[in-house]
Design a protein around this motif. Structure first.
Motif, PDB file in Angstrom:
ATOM      1  N   VAL A 139     -16.993  14.602   8.192  1.00 15.23           N
ATOM      2  CA  VAL A 139     -16.178  15.341   7.232  1.00 15.23           C
ATOM      3  C   VAL A 139     -15.095  14.409   6.694  1.00 15.23           C
ATOM      4  CG1 VAL A 139     -14.659  17.322   6.891  1.00 15.23           C
ATOM      5  CG2 VAL A 139     -16.602  17.485   8.475  1.00 15.23           C
ATOM      6  N   PRO A 140     -15.010  14.247   5.361  1.00 10.79           N
ATOM      7  CA  PRO A 140     -14.019  13.326   4.795  1.00 10.79           C
ATOM      8  C   PRO A 140     -12.591  13.835   4.955  1.00 10.79           C
ATOM      9  CG  PRO A 140     -15.157  14.513   3.046  1.00 10.79           C
ATOM     10  CD  PRO A 140     -15.838  14.883   4.316  1.00 10.79           C
ATOM     11  N   HIS A 141     -11.709  12.956   5.452  1.00 12.36           N
ATOM     12  CA  HIS A 141     -10.295  13.274   5.622  1.00 12.36           C
ATOM     13  C   HIS A 141      -9.459  12.232   4.894  1.00 12.36           C
ATOM     14  CE1 HIS A 141     -11.922  15.645   8.910  1.00 12.36           C
ATOM     15  NE2 HIS A 141     -10.739  16.156   9.170  1.00 12.36           N
ATOM     16  N   ASP A 142      -8.264  12.636   4.483  1.00 15.05           N
ATOM     17  CA  ASP A 142      -7.306  11.668   3.969  1.00 15.05           C
ATOM     18  C   ASP A 142      -6.868  10.804   5.145  1.00 15.05           C
ATOM     19  OD1 ASP A 142      -4.891  10.343   3.238  1.00 15.05           O
ATOM     20  OD2 ASP A 142      -4.545  11.802   1.652  1.00 15.05           O
ATOM     21  N   GLU A 143      -6.996   9.483   5.000  1.00 14.37           N
ATOM     22  CA  GLU A 143      -6.670   8.550   6.068  1.00 14.37           C
ATOM     23  C   GLU A 143      -5.230   8.709   6.544  1.00 14.37           C
ATOM     24  OE1 GLU A 143      -7.720   3.911   6.437  1.00 14.37           O
ATOM     25  OE2 GLU A 143      -6.217   4.392   4.929  1.00 14.37           O
ATOM     26  N   LYS A 144      -4.317   9.033   5.629  1.00 14.73           N
ATOM     27  CA  LYS A 144      -2.893   9.108   5.978  1.00 14.73           C
ATOM     28  C   LYS A 144      -2.514  10.478   6.545  1.00 14.73           C
ATOM     29  CE  LYS A 144      -1.459   5.019   4.428  1.00 14.73           C
ATOM     30  NZ  LYS A 144      -2.741   4.449   4.032  1.00 14.73           N
ATOM     31  N   THR A 145      -2.885  11.567   5.833  1.00 19.41           N
ATOM     32  CA  THR A 145      -2.430  12.893   6.249  1.00 19.41           C
ATOM     33  C   THR A 145      -3.396  13.582   7.195  1.00 19.41           C
ATOM     34  OG1 THR A 145      -3.546  14.041   4.420  1.00 19.41           O
ATOM     35  CG2 THR A 145      -1.329  13.166   3.994  1.00 19.41           C
ATOM     36  N   LYS A 146      -4.611  13.037   7.312  1.00 17.31           N
ATOM     37  CA  LYS A 146      -5.681  13.632   8.136  1.00 17.31           C
ATOM     38  C   LYS A 146      -6.092  15.013   7.623  1.00 17.31           C
ATOM     39  CE  LYS A 146      -5.591  10.040  10.730  1.00 17.31           C
ATOM     40  NZ  LYS A 146      -6.581   8.982  10.516  1.00 17.31           N
ATOM     41  N   THR A 147      -5.725  15.308   6.362  1.00 22.44           N
ATOM     42  CA  THR A 147      -6.149  16.555   5.732  1.00 22.44           C
ATOM     43  C   THR A 147      -7.604  16.432   5.328  1.00 22.44           C
ATOM     44  OG1 THR A 147      -3.922  16.809   4.827  1.00 22.44           O
ATOM     45  CG2 THR A 147      -5.655  18.164   3.844  1.00 22.44           C
ATOM     46  N   VAL A 148      -8.371  17.529   5.500  1.00 19.19           N
ATOM     47  CA  VAL A 148      -9.745  17.520   5.009  1.00 19.19           C
ATOM     48  C   VAL A 148      -9.691  17.401   3.487  1.00 19.19           C
ATOM     49  CG1 VAL A 148     -11.900  18.806   4.814  1.00 19.19           C
ATOM     50  CG2 VAL A 148     -10.594  18.889   6.940  1.00 19.19           C
ATOM     51  N   VAL A 149     -10.318  16.356   2.958  1.00 23.13           N
ATOM     52  CA  VAL A 149     -10.262  16.075   1.525  1.00 23.13           C
ATOM     53  C   VAL A 149     -11.190  17.015   0.770  1.00 23.13           C
ATOM     54  CG1 VAL A 149     -10.792  14.340  -0.224  1.00 23.13           C
ATOM     55  CG2 VAL A 149      -9.670  13.666   1.890  1.00 23.13           C
ATOM     56  N   LEU A 150     -10.738  17.484  -0.393  1.00 23.52           N
ATOM     57  CA  LEU A 150     -11.654  18.200  -1.274  1.00 23.52           C
ATOM     58  C   LEU A 150     -12.559  17.147  -1.897  1.00 23.52           C
ATOM     59  CD1 LEU A 150      -9.297  20.720  -3.063  1.00 23.52           C
ATOM     60  CD2 LEU A 150     -10.629  21.022  -1.003  1.00 23.52           C
ATOM     61  N   GLU A 151     -13.797  17.190  -1.585  1.00 23.55           N
ATOM     62  CA  GLU A 151     -14.672  16.102  -2.023  1.00 23.55           C
ATOM     63  C   GLU A 151     -15.758  16.631  -2.932  1.00 23.55           C
ATOM     64  OE1 GLU A 151     -17.892  12.938  -0.363  1.00 23.55           O
ATOM     65  OE2 GLU A 151     -17.107  14.436   0.982  1.00 23.55           O
ATOM     66  N   PRO A 152     -15.623  16.433  -4.226  1.00 22.61           N
ATOM     67  CA  PRO A 152     -14.449  15.905  -4.930  1.00 22.61           C
ATOM     68  C   PRO A 152     -13.763  17.026  -5.706  1.00 22.61           C
ATOM     69  CG  PRO A 152     -16.400  15.538  -6.215  1.00 22.61           C
ATOM     70  CD  PRO A 152     -16.820  16.390  -5.035  1.00 22.61           C
ATOM     71  N   TYR A 153     -12.814  16.624  -6.584  1.00 21.23           N
ATOM     72  CA  TYR A 153     -12.052  17.576  -7.380  1.00 21.23           C
ATOM     73  C   TYR A 153     -11.968  17.014  -8.793  1.00 21.23           C
ATOM     74  CZ  TYR A 153      -8.024  20.501  -8.741  1.00 21.23           C
ATOM     75  OH  TYR A 153      -7.168  21.375  -9.357  1.00 21.23           O
ATOM     76  N   LEU A 154     -12.218  17.855  -9.762  1.00 18.51           N
ATOM     77  CA  LEU A 154     -12.234  17.408 -11.154  1.00 18.51           C
ATOM     78  C   LEU A 154     -10.815  17.394 -11.698  1.00 18.51           C
ATOM     79  CD1 LEU A 154     -14.042  16.617 -13.594  1.00 18.51           C
ATOM     80  CD2 LEU A 154     -13.941  19.031 -14.269  1.00 18.51           C
ATOM     81  N   THR A 155     -10.362  16.220 -12.115  1.00 14.97           N
ATOM     82  CA  THR A 155      -9.001  16.116 -12.650  1.00 14.97           C
ATOM     83  C   THR A 155      -8.900  14.904 -13.567  1.00 14.97           C
ATOM     84  OG1 THR A 155      -6.671  15.906 -12.016  1.00 14.97           O
ATOM     85  CG2 THR A 155      -8.245  14.762 -10.651  1.00 14.97           C
ATOM     86  N   GLU A 156      -7.904  14.919 -14.405  1.00 15.02           N
ATOM     87  CA  GLU A 156      -7.673  13.809 -15.327  1.00 15.02           C
ATOM     88  C   GLU A 156      -6.773  12.786 -14.654  1.00 15.02           C
ATOM     89  OE1 GLU A 156      -7.328  13.646 -20.084  1.00 15.02           O
ATOM     90  OE2 GLU A 156      -5.649  14.639 -19.095  1.00 15.02           O
ATOM     91  N   GLN A 157      -7.228  11.529 -14.623  1.00 12.42           N
ATOM     92  CA  GLN A 157      -6.491  10.454 -13.962  1.00 12.42           C
ATOM     93  C   GLN A 157      -6.548   9.195 -14.818  1.00 12.42           C
ATOM     94  OE1 GLN A 157      -4.860  10.817 -11.072  1.00 12.42           O
ATOM     95  NE2 GLN A 157      -5.672  12.804 -10.402  1.00 12.42           N
ATOM     96  N   TRP A 158      -5.722   8.198 -14.416  1.00  9.98           N
ATOM     97  CA  TRP A 158      -5.744   6.889 -15.058  1.00  9.98           C
ATOM     98  C   TRP A 158      -6.654   5.950 -14.262  1.00  9.98           C
ATOM     99  CZ3 TRP A 158      -3.550   5.563 -19.683  1.00  9.98           C
ATOM    100  CH2 TRP A 158      -2.672   6.482 -20.236  1.00  9.98           C
ATOM    101  N   TYR A 159      -7.444   5.155 -14.984  1.00 11.69           N
ATOM    102  CA  TYR A 159      -8.425   4.266 -14.356  1.00 11.69           C
ATOM    103  C   TYR A 159      -8.270   2.838 -14.872  1.00 11.69           C
ATOM    104  CZ  TYR A 159     -10.796   8.384 -12.552  1.00 11.69           C
ATOM    105  OH  TYR A 159     -11.087   9.529 -11.871  1.00 11.69           O
ATOM    106  N   LEU A 160      -8.624   1.900 -13.994  1.00 14.54           N
ATOM    107  CA  LEU A 160      -8.674   0.488 -14.370  1.00 14.54           C
ATOM    108  C   LEU A 160     -10.130   0.030 -14.355  1.00 14.54           C
ATOM    109  CD1 LEU A 160      -7.448  -2.305 -14.955  1.00 14.54           C
ATOM    110  CD2 LEU A 160      -7.062  -2.568 -12.492  1.00 14.54           C
TER     111      LEU A 160
END
Length: 882
Positions: free
Chosen positions: A344-365
């Motif tokens: 189960v994917p978790h956020d490495e820092k908060t150990k929260t179960v990550v919503l995998e994935p979530y549709l959102t607008e972000q900045w990309y390189l």
């Protein structure tokens, strides 16, 4: 006079303060010297020194001290990372203790609280690195959020945007509902948990009583399903595909198509797969291929939104899961529930179960464009990986790289230099004033997002040297010389620094990348808090001293294997430090003072010629190993010379000279012992800086203080010293003879207090002369009653060969030969049985294929130890006279 014992707690703080006051750490003090630069992997401002930091910084410090002593102008660039998510979490926890929250405070007040925390509590790791002995140029310490680095970050963002390499896009991301921010793929940690696989029946439209069954670990996501996929070649579903059949989503009533796609595997389960383009990366691609609608069912906080039936709206995703399953069971649409263990994917820092994935607008390189040159320069050898195999890991990631989501929905970090007009027009500029000018004076709103922490870290090799200004340091120290880091941040950091360095500096950020392996506990197990096997390096420093820990880490730092560290190993190297201290005390008590006019090339005594040559050999080995970043080989070579050569043999050999009446021989022995001790202090200084600096200061130079600190003393270049093969052969003969006698005594249980007789049969004239010249020291070290040459081997003798001669040790009056042979044969049988057990394991293909590499290595090591023991026992049996 040296104290009886070395006390690290008394010495370390005093010595470090003296280094700092002397300016020895500062770069730029040797303007005509060759530059050497190494940048620290910036630890998080929230960090506390862990064993990985201790390893990494001990190796960095070793190479910095080595190159400084070689006369180079060394810059070890220190600094800290602002650690966006980690720092925001720490400060929010502190606020919660005072019943305050980030949202109630507002952004400006919250950031003030973060900066206050940073000044008062952050950066403790810097002091901890100083305790370890880190000789970084602290006068140049940088922070990824300081003014200079922040200016570099803004300039890079703006330039990349203007080059169309930074863009805004609506894509699926990993989402942390606790912090409500996007999370990098690299920061998602998969944790194995117990769960269920629900097999759900979807009614087929127009086919009463017929269903298509799909399976999922997240039933709540079915509310966003827009298709069911099957494989085109799956005969079970060809009629449905030909009829363009549809299924009805059970809880929403939505009709969804059944599509043919290779994502479905006929061999797995029912062969049918539910497609949720808004909440699965693979399904997203299926949706694109079949032009399926994309439905997002989740809010930013992990609750269900208005896209789902009313009864589920506002429910947390896990409560919604229970409600969905209950409703499906009531409808009789659960085919079966299969208990499973899944990642189960978790956020490495908060150990929260990550919503995998979530549709959102972000900045990309667009890192795919930048990656091309980063791959090319390593292929061309402009940057080399040590060990070389890590280059393949680097290549594999860069050749398959995906767009980098660089925006984060946090408050702590570099806020994006992006503003929006009322009509949604985007303005990217280095300042708000410039953005307003671009907008013709219109009122603008700044993007609230911040950059991924790793964006600023990617600029570290040149931003810390003053870029975008053309500073003297940038011209002198870029490209840097070597990067020392762990394999776990090749993707996060190394590859990104390579891309940014090539793009903005048109050159690689470092010539060499040294990748070290993991530090495991003494049993070869990965350290974790849950296992209770985490080792705190500061506890080890408190108990055994920084030098013992550093030397242990250096000895363990092989290039091909994970390393095992524990208190017992550190204690062993504390004992090594004690051995060094005692050797220095011996020299002091015997008047072995350094003489600046001493020339090691002109010694006349055989024993002194030998130790001078051994010192030159050791210096050559340590130097070559450090030049090639083989830290363990360098440390091992120094250890061997100090313990096995200088302490165990040379100091014992010269005792007769020091206690004799030949004043010339005595003076030469004293000067040679002092010169060799000083050489040892220099060779060990990169690894054990505190004890070596203390001994350097406390051992006098012609009855006067040293003219320089050891940290700035010249590295020993002994390549011009003559090699005396005759002296080496003679002293090697003495060592082999004494070692042979000691082995026999040990193997055959000769009492330590018993003095025995030695007879040398078949000795040449030269061998007889050697025995005569060194009779006193041989008799003392081997505990002999007498040592003579003869033509007959006495009865009841244990025997071994040395050169052309046979050594006989008559032991008939000391041990019972029959019992001794029986004991040795019993031990040999035991060792041979042990070898057979290891061979059986290592020849078992099933065991070898499943066992971790460190377990296999341990088994091979134990097998080798058993084989060596068997060989020793065979030799001992052979030594017994018939």
């Amino acid at each position: 006079m040296l104290d009886k014992t070395f006390d690290p707690k008394e010495v370390e703080g005093r010595i470090y303060a003296r280094w700092a006051e002397s300016g020895a750490f500062r770069a730029g003090r040797r303007p005509d010297a060759e530059p050497f630069c190494i940048v620290i992997p910036p630890p998080n401002v929230t960090g506390r020194l862990h064993i990985g930091h201790a390893l990494n910084n001990s190796l960095q410090d070793a190479i910095a001290r080595f190159e400084r002593m070689r006369g180079k102008d060394v810059l070890w660039q220190p600094g800290m990372d602002h650690a966006g998510i980690a720092t925001q979490l720490v400060v929010e926890r502190e606020l919660a203790k005072r019943q305050q929250s980030r949202l109630e405070m507002g952004r400006e007040k919250f950031l003030e609280a973060v900066w206050t925390w940073k000044e008062e509590s952050g950066g403790a790791i810097g002091e901890q690195l100083r305790r370890l002995g880190a000789s970084a140029d602290w006068s140049r310490e940088r922070f990824t959020m300081d003014d200079g680095l922040s200016r570099a970050v803004v300039k890079v963002f703006v330039e990349l945007y203007r080059q169309n390499l930074i863009y805004k896009d609506k894509r699926l991301v990993n989402w942390d509902p606790r912090l409500q921010t996007a999370v990098s793929d690299l920061e998602v940690e998969s944790i194995e948990l117990k769960g269920n696989l629900w097999h759900i029946k979807y009614p087929l439209e127009g086919r009463a009583g017929e269903y298509i069954t799909v399976a999922t670990t997240r039933p709540e996501t079915m509310l966003g399903d827009t298709a069911v996929a099957v494989h085109a070649d799956d005969q079970r579903y060809k009629p449905l595909l030909e009829a363009k059949a549809q299924a009805r989503q059970p809880l929403t009533g939505r009709l969804i198509p059944i599509v043919a796609d290779e994502i479905a595997d006929p061999e797995k389960g029912s062969g049918a797969v539910k497609i949720t383009p808004g909440h699965d990366f693979n399904d997203f691609e299926v949706g694109r291929r079949h032009k399926l609608p994309l439905i997002n069912i989740l809010n930013r906080d992990g609750t269900l939104n208005d896209s789902v039936p009313k009864k589920y709206r506002g429910l947390d995703r896990f409560l919604a899961r229970k409600a969905v399953v209950a409703d499906l069971e009531e409808l009789g649409l659960i085919d079966k529930i299969e208990p499973i263990i899944h990642a189960v994917p978790h956020d490495e820092k908060t150990k929260t179960v990550v919503l995998e994935p979530y549709l959102t607008e972000q900045w990309y390189l667009d890192v795919r464009t930048l990656a091309k040159r980063a791959v090319q320069v390593v292929e061309e050898g402009r940057t080399k990986f040590v060990p070389e195999n890590w280059a393949n890991v680097y290549f594999n990631w860069l050749r398959n790289i995906q767009p980098w989501c660089i925006s984060r929905q946090l408050w702590w970090g570099h806020q994006l230099p992006v503003w929006y007009g009322d009509d949604g027009t985007i303005y990217v500029a280095e300042s708000e004033a410039e953005a307003v000018r671009q907008a013709g004076g219109a009122k603008l709103t700044r993007d609230p997002d911040v950059l991924d922490t790793w964006f600023s870290s990617a600029l570290w090799p040149f931003s810390t040297l003053g870029w975008p200004d053309e500073t003297t340091e940038l011209k002198r120290f870029y490209p840097t010389s070597v990067l020392i880091t762990g394999f776990d941040i090749i993707f996060f950091w190394v590859a990104r620094m390579m891309m940014m360095g090539m793009h903005f500096m048109n050159d690689v950020p470092f010539r060499t990348v040294y990748i070290h392996n993991r530090v495991l506990d003494e049993k070869g197990v990965k350290m974790s808090k849950t296992k209770g096997n985490v080792i705190d390096p500061l506890d080890l420093v408190d108990e055994y001293g920084a030098d013992a820990l550093r030397f242990t880490l250096a000895l363990a730092a092989g290039q091909t294997r994970d390393m095992r560290i524990g208190p017992a190993r550190v204690e062993t190297n504390r004992n090594f430090a004690t051995k060094l201290w005692n050797a220095a005390r011996f020299c002091e008590m015997n008047g072995c003072d350094t003489r600046v006019d001493f020339d090691p090339a002109r010694v006349s005594q055989t024993v002194n010629k030998w130790i001078v040559a051994e010192a030159a050999k050791s210096a050559r080995e340590v130097t070559t190993a450090l030049e090639t970043l083989r830290f363990n080989d360098a440390a091992r070579a120094a250890y061997h010379f100090v313990w096995d050569v200088y302490c165990d043999w040379y100091l014992e050999f010269i005792k007769p000279l020091l206690n004799g009446t030949d004043e010339g021989a005595k003076a030469e022995a004293r000067m040679t012992a002092a010169w060799t001790r000083d050489t040892i202090l220099k060779l060990l200084h990169p690894f054990m800086p505190y004890i070596t600096e203390e001994l350097w200061a406390r051992t006098v130079e012609q009855l006067a203080p040293r003219q320089t600190l050891l940290i700035e003393a010249p590295w020993p270049d002994l390549s011009s010293l003559p090699r005396d093969d005759s002296a080496a052969a003679e002293m090697r003969w003495v060592i082999d003879l004494v070692s042979g006698v000691r082995s026999v005594r040990s193997e055959m249980n000769v009492p330590p207090s018993a003095k025995i007789t030695l007879v040398l049969k078949g000795a040449s004239a030269e061998t007889k002369n050697r025995l005569d010249r060194h009779l006193g020291v041989i008799s003392t070290l081997a505990r002999l009653f007498s040592a003579t040459t003869g033509d007959v081997i006495p009865p009841g003798s244990a025997q071994f060969v040395i050169g052309e001669a046979m050594v006989a040790l008559p032991l008939g009056d000391v041990i019972d030969f029959v019992k001794e042979r029986a004991r040795l044969e019993k031990e040999l049988k035991k060792a041979q049985d042990e070898i057979a057990r290891f061979d059986a394991k290592l020849s078992n293909e099933q065991f070898v294929s499943r066992a971790p590499e460190d377990v296999l290595a341990e088994q091979r090591e134990k097998r080798a130890e058993a084989a060596a023991q068997a060989a020793r026992l065979k030799d001992a049996i052979a030594r017994l006279a018939s």
